[in-house]
Design a protein around this motif. Sequence first.
Motif, PDB file in Angstrom:
ATOM      1  N   THR A   1      -3.589  -2.549   3.529  1.00 46.98           N
ATOM      2  CA  THR A   1      -4.058  -4.094   2.608  1.00 46.98           C
ATOM      3  C   THR A   1      -3.323  -3.260   1.352  1.00 46.98           C
TER       4      THR A   1
ATOM      5  N   ALA B   1      -2.400  -8.450  -0.097  1.00 36.07           N
ATOM      6  CA  ALA B   1      -0.977  -8.507   0.241  1.00 36.07           C
ATOM      7  C   ALA B   1      -1.438  -7.547   1.776  1.00 36.07           C
ATOM      8  N   LEU B   2      -0.315  -7.754   2.611  1.00 34.73           N
ATOM      9  CA  LEU B   2      -0.375  -6.964   3.513  1.00 34.73           C
ATOM     10  C   LEU B   2       1.041  -6.189   3.725  1.00 34.73           C
TER      11      LEU B   2
ATOM     12  N   THR C   1       3.415  -3.035   5.508  1.00 34.03           N
ATOM     13  CA  THR C   1       3.782  -2.414   6.641  1.00 34.03           C
ATOM     14  C   THR C   1       5.074  -1.715   6.132  1.00 34.03           C
TER      15      THR C   1
ATOM     16  N   VAL D   1       3.244  -9.428   2.979  1.00 37.89           N
ATOM     17  CA  VAL D   1       2.751 -10.268   3.668  1.00 37.89           C
ATOM     18  C   VAL D   1       2.042 -10.925   2.902  1.00 37.89           C
ATOM     19  N   PHE D   2       1.752 -12.195   1.561  1.00 38.10           N
ATOM     20  CA  PHE D   2       0.874 -12.426   1.200  1.00 38.10           C
ATOM     21  C   PHE D   2       0.278 -13.561   1.638  1.00 38.10           C
TER      22      PHE D   2
ATOM     23  N   PRO E   1       4.159 -17.886   8.007  1.00 36.12           N
ATOM     24  CA  PRO E   1       4.077 -17.072   9.223  1.00 36.12           C
ATOM     25  C   PRO E   1       2.102 -17.266   8.536  1.00 36.12           C
TER      26      PRO E   1
ATOM     27  N   HIS F   1     -10.756  -4.665   4.636  1.00 37.44           N
ATOM     28  CA  HIS F   1     -10.442  -4.653   3.122  1.00 37.44           C
ATOM     29  C   HIS F   1     -11.497  -5.021   1.910  1.00 37.44           C
TER      30      HIS F   1
ATOM     31  N   THR G   1      -7.753  -6.961   8.129  1.00 39.39           N
ATOM     32  CA  THR G   1      -6.589  -6.945   9.279  1.00 39.39           C
ATOM     33  C   THR G   1      -6.824  -7.409  10.897  1.00 39.39           C
TER      34      THR G   1
ATOM     35  N   ALA H   1      -1.823  -8.948  11.863  1.00 37.69           N
ATOM     36  CA  ALA H   1      -2.461  -9.816  10.490  1.00 37.69           C
ATOM     37  C   ALA H   1      -3.116  -9.809   9.573  1.00 37.69           C
ATOM     38  N   LEU H   2      -3.197 -10.194   8.317  1.00 32.74           N
ATOM     39  CA  LEU H   2      -4.215 -10.435   7.546  1.00 32.74           C
ATOM     40  C   LEU H   2      -5.191 -11.521   7.320  1.00 32.74           C
TER      41      LEU H   2
ATOM     42  N   VAL I   1      -2.336 -14.225   7.786  1.00 35.06           N
ATOM     43  CA  VAL I   1      -0.832 -14.357   8.009  1.00 35.06           C
ATOM     44  C   VAL I   1      -0.966 -13.251   8.487  1.00 35.06           C
ATOM     45  N   PHE I   2       0.583 -13.425   9.450  1.00 33.61           N
ATOM     46  CA  PHE I   2       1.461 -12.688  10.457  1.00 33.61           C
ATOM     47  C   PHE I   2       2.963 -11.790   9.759  1.00 33.61           C
ATOM     48  N   GLN I   3       3.281 -10.821  10.046  1.00 38.29           N
ATOM     49  CA  GLN I   3       4.043  -9.931   9.805  1.00 38.29           C
ATOM     50  C   GLN I   3       5.243 -10.587  10.057  1.00 38.29           C
TER      51      GLN I   3
END
Lengths: 163, 163
Positions: free
Chosen positions: A92, A103-104, A106, A124-125, B13, B81, B92, B103-104, B124-126
């Motif tokens: 994160t 945000a996440l 990767t 991803v926000f 997403p 987080h 997460t 996902a977050l 929210v997904f990737q």
Amino acid sequence: MTRTKLIAEPDKPILRMTREFDAPRDLVFEVWTAPEHIPQWWGPGYLTTIVDKMDVQAGGLWRFVQRDPQGNEYAFHGVYHAVVSPERVVNTFEFEGAPGQVALETAVFDALPDGKTQVTATSVFQSVEDRDAMIGSGMEDGAKETWERFAQLLATIQQATAR
Amino acid sequence: MTRTKLIAEPDKPILRMTREFDAPRDLVFEVWTAPEHIPQWWGPGYLTTIVDKMDVQAGGLWRFVQRDPQGNEYAFHGVYHAVVSPERVVNTFEFEGAPGQVALETAVFDALPDGKTQVTATSVFQSVEDRDAMIGSGMEDGAKETWERFAQLLATIQQATAR
């Protein structure tokens, strides 16, 4: 020289950056995740970056503080969800100047032929507005400089090792 | 009775669920974050949920295992987080049956008049594909049952306290 590509589709809260580095995947992963290297590449060069915390494992916290020449400080923090050496880091990200906007991130490391490595970093926000605010803050130039510094650091390390 | 609303805009997403609960915010937050209550509400009722880990603080890990009547197991895990009592939890989320798809999740607790509380949970997904796969897995019915069980648990706790 390869360049950093930044992809931000309209109406999607996703920001993706990708670049090919002329270094093997193990080295790229190692440098990306090493606290001692962070001040050498993370952020634009005119800022001094201090690693306050960086515990690179699931559940580990990270926090970086950047200082500009006037002494202003900008801090960022988050937590690692997964660290899969040398393939992937998921964490994160929160800028403390915009608290609550998380945000996440990767980062995926793909080995290419000829000992090169493709790095793809996806953020991803929580909303498209958050994503657009991040882009509007001028992060694009800073991010591209960051990745350029990362490429230069890899080259320096490889030259030192080859000597 | 209020109902759970599920919002999933096309091409984003993001998955959002929201519902009003007839309980004060402190209680809603407390029950949401208490490991001992998870088996009473998290997931559909025909599954047995076991809390393997649940360390509700920044950097804390969580892992829940669900078992169906046939003995099949489904596990989920992630890391916190931020935990801001009684306002917000950010963590997460990863289903171990789809490793690497993270996902977050953000749960926001808003106090309403008359001692009620609005909970809004945003995932929210990737990628949009990951989001759509989650919806396609039949999570919607399970999620609505989860929130209904949560409402019932709140009612039960409030009745027991009022006695």
